[in-house]
Write a protein that holds these residues in place. Sequence first.
Motif, mmCIF file in Angstrom:
data_model
loop_
_atom_site.group_PDB
_atom_site.id
_atom_site.type_symbol
_atom_site.label_atom_id
_atom_site.label_comp_id
_atom_site.label_asym_id
_atom_site.label_seq_id
_atom_site.Cartn_x
_atom_site.Cartn_y
_atom_site.Cartn_z
ATOM 1 N N ALA A 186 -0.027 9.775 2.497
ATOM 2 C CA ALA A 186 -0.361 11.167 2.808
ATOM 3 C C ALA A 186 -1.874 11.335 2.966
ATOM 4 N N LEU A 187 -2.647 10.635 2.138
ATOM 5 C CA LEU A 187 -4.113 10.695 2.245
ATOM 6 C C LEU A 187 -4.592 10.047 3.545
ATOM 7 N N ILE A 188 -3.980 8.936 3.911
ATOM 8 C CA ILE A 188 -4.324 8.260 5.164
ATOM 9 C C ILE A 188 -3.984 9.157 6.347
ATOM 10 N N GLU A 189 -2.802 9.743 6.313
ATOM 11 C CA GLU A 189 -2.379 10.629 7.403
ATOM 12 C C GLU A 189 -3.326 11.814 7.551
ATOM 13 N N SER A 190 -3.753 12.380 6.433
ATOM 14 C CA SER A 190 -4.697 13.489 6.465
ATOM 15 C C SER A 190 -6.014 13.058 7.106
ATOM 16 N N PHE A 236 -8.404 -0.543 -3.814
ATOM 17 C CA PHE A 236 -8.854 0.506 -4.724
ATOM 18 C C PHE A 236 -10.139 0.099 -5.435
ATOM 19 N N SER A 237 -10.954 1.091 -5.827
ATOM 20 C CA SER A 237 -12.225 0.813 -6.489
ATOM 21 C C SER A 237 -12.040 0.424 -7.955
ATOM 22 N N ASN A 238 -10.865 0.689 -8.516
ATOM 23 C CA ASN A 238 -10.604 0.257 -9.884
ATOM 24 C C ASN A 238 -9.859 -1.078 -9.830
ATOM 25 N N ASN A 239 -9.224 -1.477 -10.884
ATOM 26 C CA ASN A 239 -8.542 -2.775 -10.921
ATOM 27 C C ASN A 239 -7.098 -2.727 -10.421
ATOM 28 N N MET A 240 -6.699 -1.624 -9.790
ATOM 29 C CA MET A 240 -5.341 -1.513 -9.270
ATOM 30 C C MET A 240 -5.115 -2.540 -8.155
ATOM 31 N N GLN A 241 -3.930 -3.118 -8.145
ATOM 32 C CA GLN A 241 -3.579 -4.124 -7.140
ATOM 33 C C GLN A 241 -3.659 -3.539 -5.730
ATOM 34 N N MET A 242 -4.140 -4.327 -4.794
ATOM 35 C CA MET A 242 -4.226 -3.928 -3.391
ATOM 36 C C MET A 242 -2.853 -3.462 -2.906
ATOM 37 N N LEU A 243 -2.840 -2.546 -1.954
ATOM 38 C CA LEU A 243 -1.602 -1.993 -1.415
ATOM 39 C C LEU A 243 -1.587 -2.186 0.095
ATOM 40 N N ILE A 244 -0.488 -2.682 0.617
ATOM 41 C CA ILE A 244 -0.254 -2.772 2.055
ATOM 42 C C ILE A 244 0.846 -1.769 2.369
ATOM 43 N N LEU A 245 0.609 -0.900 3.348
ATOM 44 C CA LEU A 245 1.656 0.063 3.692
ATOM 45 C C LEU A 245 1.747 0.268 5.187
ATOM 46 N N THR A 246 2.876 0.847 5.583
ATOM 47 C CA THR A 246 3.138 1.124 6.987
ATOM 48 C C THR A 246 4.062 2.329 7.069
ATOM 49 N N TRP A 291 6.266 6.722 4.646
ATOM 50 C CA TRP A 291 5.361 5.641 4.273
ATOM 51 C C TRP A 291 6.087 4.704 3.329
ATOM 52 N N THR A 292 5.870 3.409 3.490
ATOM 53 C CA THR A 292 6.482 2.428 2.600
ATOM 54 C C THR A 292 5.511 1.278 2.352
ATOM 55 N N SER A 293 5.650 0.672 1.182
ATOM 56 C CA SER A 293 4.789 -0.463 0.843
ATOM 57 C C SER A 293 5.394 -1.756 1.382
ATOM 58 N N VAL A 294 4.531 -2.736 1.610
ATOM 59 C CA VAL A 294 4.956 -4.048 2.081
ATOM 60 C C VAL A 294 4.372 -5.071 1.104
ATOM 61 N N PRO A 295 5.176 -5.798 0.365
ATOM 62 C CA PRO A 295 6.624 -5.675 0.285
ATOM 63 C C PRO A 295 7.015 -4.381 -0.443
ATOM 64 N N GLU A 296 8.272 -4.037 -0.324
ATOM 65 C CA GLU A 296 8.770 -2.814 -0.958
ATOM 66 C C GLU A 296 8.622 -2.910 -2.473
ATOM 67 N N GLY A 297 8.643 -1.753 -3.124
ATOM 68 C CA GLY A 297 8.588 -1.746 -4.578
ATOM 69 C C GLY A 297 7.539 -0.807 -5.148
ATOM 70 N N ARG A 298 6.645 -0.318 -4.309
ATOM 71 C CA ARG A 298 5.600 0.602 -4.772
ATOM 72 C C ARG A 298 5.682 1.900 -3.963
ATOM 73 N N GLN A 299 6.909 2.389 -3.818
ATOM 74 C CA GLN A 299 7.192 3.510 -2.935
ATOM 75 C C GLN A 299 6.424 4.774 -3.299
ATOM 76 N N GLU A 300 6.394 5.121 -4.574
ATOM 77 C CA GLU A 300 5.718 6.359 -4.978
ATOM 78 C C GLU A 300 4.234 6.308 -4.610
ATOM 79 N N LEU A 301 3.581 5.195 -4.896
ATOM 80 C CA LEU A 301 2.174 5.041 -4.555
ATOM 81 C C LEU A 301 1.990 5.028 -3.037
ATOM 82 N N ALA A 302 2.895 4.379 -2.310
ATOM 83 C CA ALA A 302 2.817 4.334 -0.846
ATOM 84 C C ALA A 302 2.879 5.742 -0.258
ATOM 85 N N GLU A 303 3.733 6.588 -0.796
ATOM 86 C CA GLU A 303 3.844 7.963 -0.294
ATOM 87 C C GLU A 303 2.579 8.766 -0.593
#
Length: 80
Positions: free
Chosen positions: A70-74, A33-43, A54-66
Amino acid sequence: MFQPERFSINHGKYSAAVEVISVAGQTIYRVVFSNNMQMLILTRATNSNAGRFWTSVPEGRQELAEEVGALIESNIRQKA
């Protein structure tokens, strides 16, 4: 040497750089992310009803992963 695919998405007020990586036959997405938000790995994963989500790796950031998934899928569908 293999060069991973890269593209950008917009998440709210911020942009994010997405890197598409293939590991052991599975595609993962590294989102910085361009702000200070922690990097996200998803699959994409499959639930017991054969539904994909969509899910985050490791799990725990499900709402953000979804949201980001959706933006990636688009973005992927626009290229097809």
